[in-house]
Design a protein around this motif. Structure first.
Motif, PDB file in Angstrom:
ATOM      1  N   ASN A   1       0.860  -1.178   0.000  1.00  0.00           N
ATOM      2  CA  ASN A   1       0.000   0.000   0.000  1.00  0.00           C
ATOM      3  C   ASN A   1       0.904   1.238   0.000  1.00  0.00           C
ATOM      4  OD1 ASN A   1      -3.112  -0.536   0.299  1.00  0.00           O
ATOM      5  ND2 ASN A   1      -2.134  -2.153   1.483  1.00  0.00           N
ATOM      6  N   HIS A   2       0.376   2.383   0.440  1.00  0.00           N
ATOM      7  CA  HIS A   2       1.183   3.617   0.439  1.00  0.00           C
ATOM      8  C   HIS A   2       1.268   4.217   1.845  1.00  0.00           C
ATOM      9  CE1 HIS A   2       0.871   3.307  -3.889  1.00  0.00           C
ATOM     10  NE2 HIS A   2      -0.429   3.449  -3.854  1.00  0.00           N
ATOM     11  N   LEU A   3       1.267   3.365   2.861  1.00  0.00           N
ATOM     12  CA  LEU A   3       1.236   3.854   4.244  1.00  0.00           C
ATOM     13  C   LEU A   3       2.580   4.443   4.667  1.00  0.00           C
ATOM     14  CD1 LEU A   3      -0.649   0.777   5.737  1.00  0.00           C
ATOM     15  CD2 LEU A   3      -1.630   3.053   5.342  1.00  0.00           C
ATOM     16  N   THR A   4       2.523   5.618   5.311  1.00  0.00           N
ATOM     17  CA  THR A   4       3.747   6.261   5.801  1.00  0.00           C
ATOM     18  C   THR A   4       3.848   6.203   7.322  1.00  0.00           C
ATOM     19  OG1 THR A   4       2.602   8.387   5.756  1.00  0.00           O
ATOM     20  CG2 THR A   4       3.962   7.853   3.846  1.00  0.00           C
ATOM     21  N   TYR A   5       2.720   5.922   7.984  1.00  0.00           N
ATOM     22  CA  TYR A   5       2.716   5.817   9.451  1.00  0.00           C
ATOM     23  C   TYR A   5       1.496   5.013   9.885  1.00  0.00           C
ATOM     24  CZ  TYR A   5      -0.919   9.413   9.262  1.00  0.00           C
ATOM     25  OH  TYR A   5      -2.074  10.101   8.995  1.00  0.00           O
ATOM     26  N   LEU A   6       1.463   4.615  11.160  1.00  0.00           N
ATOM     27  CA  LEU A   6       0.316   3.889  11.723  1.00  0.00           C
ATOM     28  C   LEU A   6      -0.435   4.804  12.684  1.00  0.00           C
ATOM     29  CD1 LEU A   6       1.864   0.370  12.517  1.00  0.00           C
ATOM     30  CD2 LEU A   6       0.600   1.103  10.484  1.00  0.00           C
ATOM     31  N   PRO A   7      -1.724   4.542  12.921  1.00  0.00           N
ATOM     32  CA  PRO A   7      -2.484   5.361  13.866  1.00  0.00           C
ATOM     33  C   PRO A   7      -1.835   5.378  15.251  1.00  0.00           C
ATOM     34  CG  PRO A   7      -3.945   3.855  12.690  1.00  0.00           C
ATOM     35  CD  PRO A   7      -2.558   3.467  12.332  1.00  0.00           C
ATOM     36  N   SER A   8      -1.997   6.488  15.959  1.00  0.00           N
ATOM     37  CA  SER A   8      -1.339   6.636  17.268  1.00  0.00           C
ATOM     38  C   SER A   8      -1.817   5.581  18.268  1.00  0.00           C
ATOM     39  CB  SER A   8      -1.582   8.031  17.824  1.00  0.00           C
ATOM     40  OG  SER A   8      -2.972   8.277  17.925  1.00  0.00           O
ATOM     41  N   ASN A   9      -3.064   5.109  18.115  1.00  0.00           N
ATOM     42  CA  ASN A   9      -3.620   4.125  19.055  1.00  0.00           C
ATOM     43  C   ASN A   9      -3.411   2.678  18.614  1.00  0.00           C
ATOM     44  OD1 ASN A   9      -4.626   6.048  20.842  1.00  0.00           O
ATOM     45  ND2 ASN A   9      -6.499   6.316  19.636  1.00  0.00           N
ATOM     46  N   PHE A  10      -2.509   2.456  17.668  1.00  0.00           N
ATOM     47  CA  PHE A  10      -2.316   1.112  17.111  1.00  0.00           C
ATOM     48  C   PHE A  10      -1.986   0.084  18.190  1.00  0.00           C
ATOM     49  CE2 PHE A  10      -0.449  -2.208  14.455  1.00  0.00           C
ATOM     50  CZ  PHE A  10      -1.301  -2.187  13.361  1.00  0.00           C
ATOM     51  N   GLY A  11      -1.360   0.534  19.260  1.00  0.00           N
ATOM     52  CA  GLY A  11      -1.006  -0.342  20.374  1.00  0.00           C
ATOM     53  C   GLY A  11      -2.204  -0.909  21.120  1.00  0.00           C
ATOM     54  N   GLN A  12      -3.413  -0.432  20.779  1.00  0.00           N
ATOM     55  CA  GLN A  12      -4.627  -0.950  21.422  1.00  0.00           C
ATOM     56  C   GLN A  12      -5.135  -2.244  20.764  1.00  0.00           C
ATOM     57  OE1 GLN A  12      -7.559   2.203  21.541  1.00  0.00           O
ATOM     58  NE2 GLN A  12      -6.280   3.498  22.838  1.00  0.00           N
ATOM     59  N   LEU A  13      -4.512  -2.627  19.655  1.00  0.00           N
ATOM     60  CA  LEU A  13      -4.912  -3.884  18.992  1.00  0.00           C
ATOM     61  C   LEU A  13      -4.311  -5.051  19.773  1.00  0.00           C
ATOM     62  CD1 LEU A  13      -4.444  -2.866  15.248  1.00  0.00           C
ATOM     63  CD2 LEU A  13      -6.605  -3.399  16.371  1.00  0.00           C
ATOM     64  N   SER A  14      -4.837  -5.257  20.955  1.00  0.00           N
ATOM     65  CA  SER A  14      -4.174  -6.104  21.958  1.00  0.00           C
ATOM     66  C   SER A  14      -4.093  -7.586  21.592  1.00  0.00           C
ATOM     67  CB  SER A  14      -4.863  -5.938  23.311  1.00  0.00           C
ATOM     68  OG  SER A  14      -6.257  -6.102  23.172  1.00  0.00           O
ATOM     69  N   ALA A  15      -4.918  -8.059  20.650  1.00  0.00           N
ATOM     70  CA  ALA A  15      -4.893  -9.493  20.291  1.00  0.00           C
ATOM     71  C   ALA A  15      -3.980  -9.779  19.097  1.00  0.00           C
ATOM     72  CB  ALA A  15      -6.310  -9.978  19.983  1.00  0.00           C
ATOM     73  N   LEU A  16      -3.413  -8.726  18.496  1.00  0.00           N
ATOM     74  CA  LEU A  16      -2.669  -8.880  17.238  1.00  0.00           C
ATOM     75  C   LEU A  16      -1.469  -9.819  17.370  1.00  0.00           C
ATOM     76  CD1 LEU A  16      -3.177  -7.672  14.425  1.00  0.00           C
ATOM     77  CD2 LEU A  16      -1.395  -5.990  14.916  1.00  0.00           C
ATOM     78  N   LYS A  17      -1.416 -10.808  16.461  1.00  0.00           N
ATOM     79  CA  LYS A  17      -0.308 -11.772  16.452  1.00  0.00           C
ATOM     80  C   LYS A  17       0.577 -11.624  15.216  1.00  0.00           C
ATOM     81  CE  LYS A  17      -2.788 -15.359  19.022  1.00  0.00           C
ATOM     82  NZ  LYS A  17      -3.439 -16.673  18.931  1.00  0.00           N
ATOM     83  N   THR A  18      -0.046 -11.329  14.084  1.00  0.00           N
ATOM     84  CA  THR A  18       0.691 -11.239  12.824  1.00  0.00           C
ATOM     85  C   THR A  18       0.401  -9.906  12.148  1.00  0.00           C
ATOM     86  OG1 THR A  18       0.534 -13.628  12.507  1.00  0.00           O
ATOM     87  CG2 THR A  18       1.079 -12.330  10.574  1.00  0.00           C
ATOM     88  N   LEU A  19       1.465  -9.175  11.802  1.00  0.00           N
ATOM     89  CA  LEU A  19       1.314  -7.886  11.134  1.00  0.00           C
ATOM     90  C   LEU A  19       2.252  -7.837   9.928  1.00  0.00           C
ATOM     91  CD1 LEU A  19       0.279  -4.936  10.998  1.00  0.00           C
ATOM     92  CD2 LEU A  19       2.171  -4.310  12.522  1.00  0.00           C
ATOM     93  N   SER A  20       1.679  -7.638   8.738  1.00  0.00           N
ATOM     94  CA  SER A  20       2.476  -7.544   7.512  1.00  0.00           C
ATOM     95  C   SER A  20       2.299  -6.165   6.891  1.00  0.00           C
ATOM     96  CB  SER A  20       2.038  -8.595   6.494  1.00  0.00           C
ATOM     97  OG  SER A  20       2.162  -9.885   7.035  1.00  0.00           O
ATOM     98  N   LEU A  21       3.414  -5.442   6.786  1.00  0.00           N
ATOM     99  CA  LEU A  21       3.397  -4.091   6.213  1.00  0.00           C
ATOM    100  C   LEU A  21       4.480  -3.968   5.139  1.00  0.00           C
ATOM    101  CD1 LEU A  21       2.980  -2.130   9.553  1.00  0.00           C
ATOM    102  CD2 LEU A  21       1.440  -1.875   7.604  1.00  0.00           C
ATOM    103  N   SER A  22       4.795  -5.076   4.501  1.00  0.00           N
ATOM    104  CA  SER A  22       5.831  -5.072   3.468  1.00  0.00           C
ATOM    105  C   SER A  22       5.409  -4.200   2.285  1.00  0.00           C
ATOM    106  CB  SER A  22       6.076  -6.511   2.994  1.00  0.00           C
ATOM    107  OG  SER A  22       7.060  -6.537   1.994  1.00  0.00           O
TER     108      SER A  22
END
Length: 237
Positions: free
Chosen positions: A93-114
Motif C-alpha cells: 500500500n502507500h502507508l507512511t505511518y500507523l495510527p497513534s492508538n495502534f497499540g490498542q490492537l491487543s490481540a494482534l499476532k501477525t502484522l504484515s506491512l511489506s
C-alpha cells in the motif's frame, strides 16, 4: 462488477463469517459490509481501495483483515478498536505511518506491512504483547530505535530497507528469535555485538549489506550465536 455479484458474496458471508472479494477493481470499502457485524475474516486484497471507513470499528469479532495491494495512504484510528483482531495484512500500500492508538490492537499476532512507505519502525508495535510476526520489509526505514527493546515479536523482518543504524537494545527483545536484515545499508561495525553474544536471536539474516558475510564470523560472540543457531536447527529437523 455488478451488484448481483456483491449480493452473492454478502449472502455467503452472512452464513460463513468470511467475506472475500479480491482482484475485483473495488475503489472503496463495500458499504453494505457494515451490516455484517458477525464477520471474522475480511479479505479485500488486490483492489484499488484508497480509504478505510470509520465504520470498520463495528466489526467487533473480526479476527483477520487483509488489504494487500490496495492504495491505502492512512488507516483510521477506529481500526484500533478491533480488540479481537489477530492478523492484519497490509502489504503493498502507500502507508507512511500507523495510527497513534495502534497499540490498542491487543490481540494482534501477525502484522504484515511489506512494500509500504514507512520511514521508521512504528514504536506503537512495542506495546503489543501477543505479537509473533512483524514484516516491515521493502519500506524506507533507516534506523532501528532504542524502543525496539520492548518488542515482543518472535520474528522481525526488516529486509530491503535502508537501515544503517541498529540500537543495541534489540538484544533485550525477550522473545525475538528471527531477525532478518538482508539488503540494507549496514556496515559491520554498526551491528551491535550483543545481538550475537547476548540475545535470544537464533537466526540472523544479514546477506546483501556493506560487508562480507565471512567477516561476521570474526566478531566477538559469534560462537554463542552459533550455539543458539545449531540448537534451534536441531529442533526443526
Amino acid at each position: 462488477m455488478g451488484n448481483s455479484a456483491l449480493k452473492a458474496h454478502l449472502e455467503t458471508a452472512q452464513k460463513t463469517g468470511v467475506f472475500q472479494m479480491t482482484g475485483k477493481g473495488l475503489t472503496e470499502f463495500p458499504e453494505d459490509l457494515q451490516k455484517l457485524v458477525n464477520l471474522r475474516t475480511i479479505d479485500l486484497s488486490d483492489n484499488k481501495i484508497e480509504t478505510l471507513p470509520q465504520l470498520v470499528e463495528r466489526f467487533t469479532i473480526l479476527k483477520s483483515l487483509a488489504l494487500n495491494h490496495n492504495k491505502l495512504r492512512v488507516l483510521p484510528e477506529e481500526l484500533c478498536k478491533l480488540k479481537k483482531l489477530e492478523t492484519l495484512h497490509l502489504n503493498s500500500n502507500h502507508l507512511t505511518y500507523l495510527p497513534s492508538n495502534f497499540g490498542q490492537l491487543s490481540a494482534l499476532k501477525t502484522l504484515s506491512l511489506s512494500g509500504n512507505q514507512l520511514r521508521a519502525i512504528p514504536t506503537q508495535l512495542c506495546g503489543l504483547r501477543h505479537l509473533d510476526m512483524v514484516d516491515l520489509s521493502k519500506n524506507k526505514i533507516q534506523a532501528v530505535p532504542d524502543a525496539i527493546g520492548e518488542l515482543q515479536a518472535i520474528e522481525l523482518n526488516l529486509n530491503q530497507n535502508q537501515i544503517s543504524q541498529i540500537s543495541a537494545h534489540i538484544s533485550h527483545c525477550p522473545r525475538l528469535k528471527v531477525l532478518r536484515l538482508e539488503e540494507n545499508c549496514l556496515e559491520l561495525g554498526m551491528l551491535p555485538p550483543s545481538i550475537l553474544s547476548d540475545s535470544q536471536i537464533s537466526l540472523l539474516a544479514v546477506e546483501g549489506n556493506l560487508f562480507e558475510i565471512k567477516k561476521l564470523r570474526e566478531l566477538d560472540g559469534y560462537d554463542k550465536y552459533m550455539e543458539r543457531f545449531t540448537a534451534t536447527k536441531k529442533k526443526f529437523v
